[in-house]
Design a protein around this motif. Structure first.
Motif, PDB file in Angstrom:
ATOM      1  N   LEU A 170       0.830  -1.208   0.000  1.00 10.73           N
ATOM      2  CA  LEU A 170       0.000   0.000   0.000  1.00 10.73           C
ATOM      3  C   LEU A 170       0.863   1.256   0.000  1.00 10.73           C
ATOM      4  N   LYS A 171       1.954   1.235   0.754  1.00  9.69           N
ATOM      5  CA  LYS A 171       2.853   2.396   0.773  1.00  9.69           C
ATOM      6  C   LYS A 171       3.561   2.576  -0.561  1.00  9.69           C
ATOM      7  N   VAL A 172       3.968   1.461  -1.166  1.00  7.66           N
ATOM      8  CA  VAL A 172       4.625   1.557  -2.465  1.00  7.66           C
ATOM      9  C   VAL A 172       3.642   2.011  -3.533  1.00  7.66           C
ATOM     10  N   ALA A 173       2.361   1.628  -3.410  1.00 11.87           N
ATOM     11  CA  ALA A 173       1.363   1.976  -4.419  1.00 11.87           C
ATOM     12  C   ALA A 173       1.075   3.469  -4.472  1.00 11.87           C
ATOM     13  N   LYS A 174       1.414   4.192  -3.416  1.00 13.39           N
ATOM     14  CA  LYS A 174       1.209   5.644  -3.438  1.00 13.39           C
ATOM     15  C   LYS A 174       2.073   6.320  -4.498  1.00 13.39           C
ATOM     16  N   HIS A 175       3.128   5.649  -4.950  1.00 11.89           N
ATOM     17  CA  HIS A 175       4.039   6.218  -5.927  1.00 11.89           C
ATOM     18  C   HIS A 175       3.912   5.538  -7.301  1.00 11.89           C
ATOM     19  N   SER A 176       2.908   4.668  -7.459  1.00  8.60           N
ATOM     20  CA  SER A 176       2.746   3.957  -8.719  1.00  8.60           C
ATOM     21  C   SER A 176       1.256   3.830  -9.039  1.00  8.60           C
ATOM     22  N   ARG A 177       0.846   4.465 -10.134  1.00 11.79           N
ATOM     23  CA  ARG A 177      -0.559   4.375 -10.537  1.00 11.79           C
ATOM     24  C   ARG A 177      -0.903   2.971 -11.019  1.00 11.79           C
ATOM     25  N   LEU A 178       0.048   2.324 -11.696  1.00 11.83           N
ATOM     26  CA  LEU A 178      -0.213   0.971 -12.188  1.00 11.83           C
ATOM     27  C   LEU A 178      -0.405  -0.006 -11.031  1.00 11.83           C
ATOM     28  N   LEU A 179       0.406   0.136  -9.988  1.00 11.28           N
ATOM     29  CA  LEU A 179       0.265  -0.751  -8.828  1.00 11.28           C
ATOM     30  C   LEU A 179      -1.033  -0.490  -8.093  1.00 11.28           C
ATOM     31  N   ARG A 180      -1.447   0.779  -8.030  1.00  9.82           N
ATOM     32  CA  ARG A 180      -2.737   1.079  -7.383  1.00  9.82           C
ATOM     33  C   ARG A 180      -3.883   0.430  -8.138  1.00  9.82           C
ATOM     34  N   ALA A 181      -3.807   0.461  -9.470  1.00  6.10           N
ATOM     35  CA  ALA A 181      -4.863  -0.174 -10.258  1.00  6.10           C
ATOM     36  C   ALA A 181      -4.842  -1.685 -10.088  1.00  6.10           C
ATOM     37  N   PHE A 182      -3.645  -2.273 -10.007  1.00  6.32           N
ATOM     38  CA  PHE A 182      -3.557  -3.719  -9.835  1.00  6.32           C
ATOM     39  C   PHE A 182      -4.083  -4.149  -8.473  1.00  6.32           C
ATOM     40  N   LEU A 183      -3.798  -3.379  -7.447  1.00  3.19           N
ATOM     41  CA  LEU A 183      -4.274  -3.719  -6.101  1.00  3.19           C
ATOM     42  C   LEU A 183      -5.730  -3.342  -5.890  1.00  3.19           C
ATOM     43  N   GLY A 184      -6.311  -2.550  -6.780  1.00  2.00           N
ATOM     44  CA  GLY A 184      -7.727  -2.183  -6.666  1.00  2.00           C
ATOM     45  C   GLY A 184      -8.039  -1.375  -5.428  1.00  2.00           C
ATOM     46  N   ILE A 185      -7.165  -0.449  -5.058  1.00  5.93           N
ATOM     47  CA  ILE A 185      -7.345   0.336  -3.826  1.00  5.93           C
ATOM     48  C   ILE A 185      -8.542   1.264  -3.995  1.00  5.93           C
ATOM     49  N   ARG A 186      -9.411   1.298  -2.990  1.00  4.91           N
ATOM     50  CA  ARG A 186     -10.642   2.084  -3.044  1.00  4.91           C
ATOM     51  C   ARG A 186     -10.834   2.843  -1.750  1.00  4.91           C
ATOM     52  N   PRO A 187     -11.658   3.885  -1.785  1.00  8.12           N
ATOM     53  CA  PRO A 187     -11.926   4.644  -0.552  1.00  8.12           C
ATOM     54  C   PRO A 187     -12.822   3.842   0.385  1.00  8.12           C
ATOM     55  N   PRO A 188     -12.940   4.277   1.645  1.00  8.17           N
ATOM     56  CA  PRO A 188     -13.802   3.553   2.606  1.00  8.17           C
ATOM     57  C   PRO A 188     -15.259   3.528   2.150  1.00  8.17           C
ATOM     58  N   LEU A 189     -15.971   2.520   2.613  1.00 11.03           N
ATOM     59  CA  LEU A 189     -17.385   2.341   2.261  1.00 11.03           C
ATOM     60  C   LEU A 189     -18.275   3.277   3.056  1.00 11.03           C
ATOM     61  N   ASP A 190     -19.417   3.591   2.465  1.00  7.86           N
ATOM     62  CA  ASP A 190     -20.502   4.222   3.191  1.00  7.86           C
ATOM     63  C   ASP A 190     -21.256   3.095   3.913  1.00  7.86           C
ATOM     64  N   ARG A 191     -21.177   3.069   5.230  1.00  8.99           N
ATOM     65  CA  ARG A 191     -21.714   1.926   5.973  1.00  8.99           C
ATOM     66  C   ARG A 191     -23.226   1.798   5.819  1.00  8.99           C
ATOM     67  N   LYS A 192     -23.928   2.910   5.765  1.00  5.26           N
ATOM     68  CA  LYS A 192     -25.373   2.824   5.611  1.00  5.26           C
ATOM     69  C   LYS A 192     -25.722   2.252   4.247  1.00  5.26           C
ATOM     70  N   LEU A 193     -25.012   2.710   3.223  1.00  2.00           N
ATOM     71  CA  LEU A 193     -25.255   2.174   1.886  1.00  2.00           C
ATOM     72  C   LEU A 193     -24.862   0.704   1.805  1.00  2.00           C
ATOM     73  N   ALA A 194     -23.767   0.336   2.477  1.00  2.00           N
ATOM     74  CA  ALA A 194     -23.335  -1.067   2.461  1.00  2.00           C
ATOM     75  C   ALA A 194     -24.378  -1.968   3.098  1.00  2.00           C
ATOM     76  N   SER A 195     -24.978  -1.527   4.221  1.00  2.00           N
ATOM     77  CA  SER A 195     -25.993  -2.355   4.867  1.00  2.00           C
ATOM     78  C   SER A 195     -27.230  -2.497   3.986  1.00  2.00           C
ATOM     79  N   ILE A 196     -27.589  -1.405   3.272  1.00  2.00           N
ATOM     80  CA  ILE A 196     -28.765  -1.469   2.397  1.00  2.00           C
ATOM     81  C   ILE A 196     -28.503  -2.369   1.197  1.00  2.00           C
ATOM     82  N   MET A 197     -27.319  -2.219   0.588  1.00  2.00           N
ATOM     83  CA  MET A 197     -27.018  -2.993  -0.611  1.00  2.00           C
ATOM     84  C   MET A 197     -26.815  -4.473  -0.283  1.00  2.00           C
TER      85      MET A 197
END
Length: 487
Positions: free
Chosen positions: A351-378
């Motif tokens: 994760l730390k190395v991916a901050k300096h590599s866009r290709l690695l971020r795409a490969f790892l599929g890094i995403r922002p935190p979930l909306d918990r209310k939306l997660a419970s509904i979905m």
């Protein structure tokens, strides 16, 4: 003679079958001892010998019946009712004592097993949190056991047992199967509570676009597909490639398995490394055939070269030398239990190395935190009649719950990081094996002279002549002078 049947006293010679002493009618014993005929056969015995034998016999021995005819002995004694009551009471207290012992030991064992179960469950929680991250842990489990699904009380304690068993018997760990194939289909706590209570907010009657996105093929692959097929396939492929790489580094040809259909063969697996990237050597021992011996004397010319005996001995010695210093139960168990923590640390490094590599971020599929209310509904949406469709069902079974498909895939980068760790560990062990093999191949014995050893004790090609001292040389010269003088 009267019509009464004869008794033991009518016998001319009486032989006790216990003490083997005999008595004749005209020479009675002094002092006399009572005789008895206790069964239906011809055996007789002293009454005292028989009673003593019955009292001293083991419970396993059938001392209360005749060993020849099987007739039980009839023992007559003074057995008052009070004695019967006391004996029955003693037997009852004996049964109570045994029952108390059994229940006490069962209680102690149950307490120990309960403590062990709690310890295994705690480790299962720890492993789940390390592998999937804090976000999914708070959505699926939390520290409140009352919110857990019923299967969690079975699967979480089985995680450490599965990891240890996979470490001791290398292969695909069932812990990975339960982690990656079961938990992704478990919805969040709020969705489970909504499903049980049958309540949901009225303004969420139509599932938003996010649920339809969950039916599309997203990256990274789903944990279910990775757990069921991805990891076993990668593990098998990696084992074969690493085996070839190992023989190339060690500069030895791989052992060629020979076949003999007539004689048959027995296979033995020789494990070199343990864990995810273990290398198995398969040794085949051929059984002697009973057919034509000329064919066996001329093997096929197109067979690959077999491992030379000298190389095999050196390689086996190097592996045995490493195994003696590396094989221990504590090391195996400790390494198995540290696997989730190692995966988490390696995932954080990625994760730390991916901050300096866009290709690695795409490969790892890094995403922002979930909306918990939306997660419970979905997560609850597939259970509602209005939103259920075949695409949603397939996506739910293949990709897991919506929260698993849309959350930051911590498990993916942890699995990739652990794979990198395994490759690095195997390469380090291979380097150790290479250096050990080279050290054994380059060994020589230092040659030393025979200084300090009397040459007379050695069988030399040119024996060393004994040296003479000056004191011994003077008389010899004088003697030669006298011999040369005229008479």
């Amino acid at each position: 003679m009267s019509d009464r049947p004869p008794t033991v006293n009518d016998l001319r010679v009486k032989l006790c079958f216990i003490c083997r002493e005999e008595e004749t009618y005209d020479q009675p014993e002094d002092p006399s001892r009572a005789w008895c005929h206790p069964c239906k056969c011809t055996l007789v015995a002293h009454e005292s010998c028989l009673l003593q034998w019955i009292q001293s016999a083991d419970r396993k021995q059938n001392a209360t019946s005749c060993r020849q005819c099987g007739e039980p002995y009839r023992i007559i004694s003074d057995n008052p009712p009070l004695l019967k009551v006391l004996s029955a009471g003693n037997t009852a207290f004996q049964l109570l004592g045994r029952s108390f012992t059994i229940f006490f030991m069962a209680g102690v064992g149950g307490t120990i097993m309960h403590r062990v179960y709690q310890l295994l469950t705690r480790y299962g929680q720890f492993a789940f949190r390390e592998m999937f991250g804090d976000e999914m842990y708070d959505l699926i489990l939390t520290d409140d056991k009352r919110k857990w699904p019923v299967t969690a009380f079975i699967l979480l304690p089985s995680l450490p047992i599965s990891l240890i068993s996979a470490r001791l018997s290398p292969g695909y760990s069932p812990a990975l199967f339960t982690l990656l194939s079961y938990w992704p289909v478990v919805p969040s706590i709020a969705a489970r509570q909504s499903f049980i209570s049958g309540l949901i907010d009225q303004e969420i009657s139509e599932p938003p676009t996010a649920f339809r996105r969950a039916t599309l093929p997203l990256w990274p692959p789903s944990p279910v597909l990775v757990g069921l097929g991805g990891i076993p396939l990668v593990q098998r492929l990696y084992g074969r490639l690493f085996r070839r790489f190992k023989y190339w580094v060690l500069d030895v040809p791989p052992p060629a398995p020979t076949t003999n259909a007539r004689g048959g063969a027995d296979d033995f697996v020789w494990r070199v490394n343990e864990g995810f990237g273990e290398v198995n050597f398969r040794i085949r021992a051929l059984r002697e055939p009973a057919g034509n011996e000329e064919e066996d004397a001329n093997p096929a010319a197109d067979q690959p070269p077999a491992l030379a005996p000298q190389d095999a001995n050196v390689l086996a010695a190097a592996e045995e030398r490493i195994r003696k210093n590396a094989s221990s139960l504590g090391r195996s168990v400790g390494g198995a239990l540290l696997a989730p923590s190692i995966a988490r640390v390696m995932g954080q490094l990625l994760l730390k190395v991916a901050k300096h590599s866009r290709l690695l971020r795409a490969f790892l599929g890094i995403r922002p935190p979930l909306d918990r209310k939306l997660a419970s509904i979905m997560d609850y949406a597939p259970y509602t009649a209005g939103s259920a469709n075949w695409r949603a069902v397939v996506a739910y079974l293949v990709r897991g719950a919506w929260s698993w498909s849309e959350a930051d895939p911590v498990w993916w980068r942890n699995a990739i990081g652990f794979g990198i760790f395994v490759v690095a560990k195997d390469c380090l062990e291979l380097l150790h094996l290479y250096l050990t093999k080279r050290e054994l191949e380059t060994r020589t014995v230092m040659d030393r002279d025979f200084s300090g050893i009397d040459p007379k004790e050695l069988d030399l090609i040119h024996p060393v002549q004994p040296s003479t001292s000056p004191a011994q040389a003077q008389p010899s010269a004088a003697t030669h002078a006298q011999e040369g003088a005229p008479a």
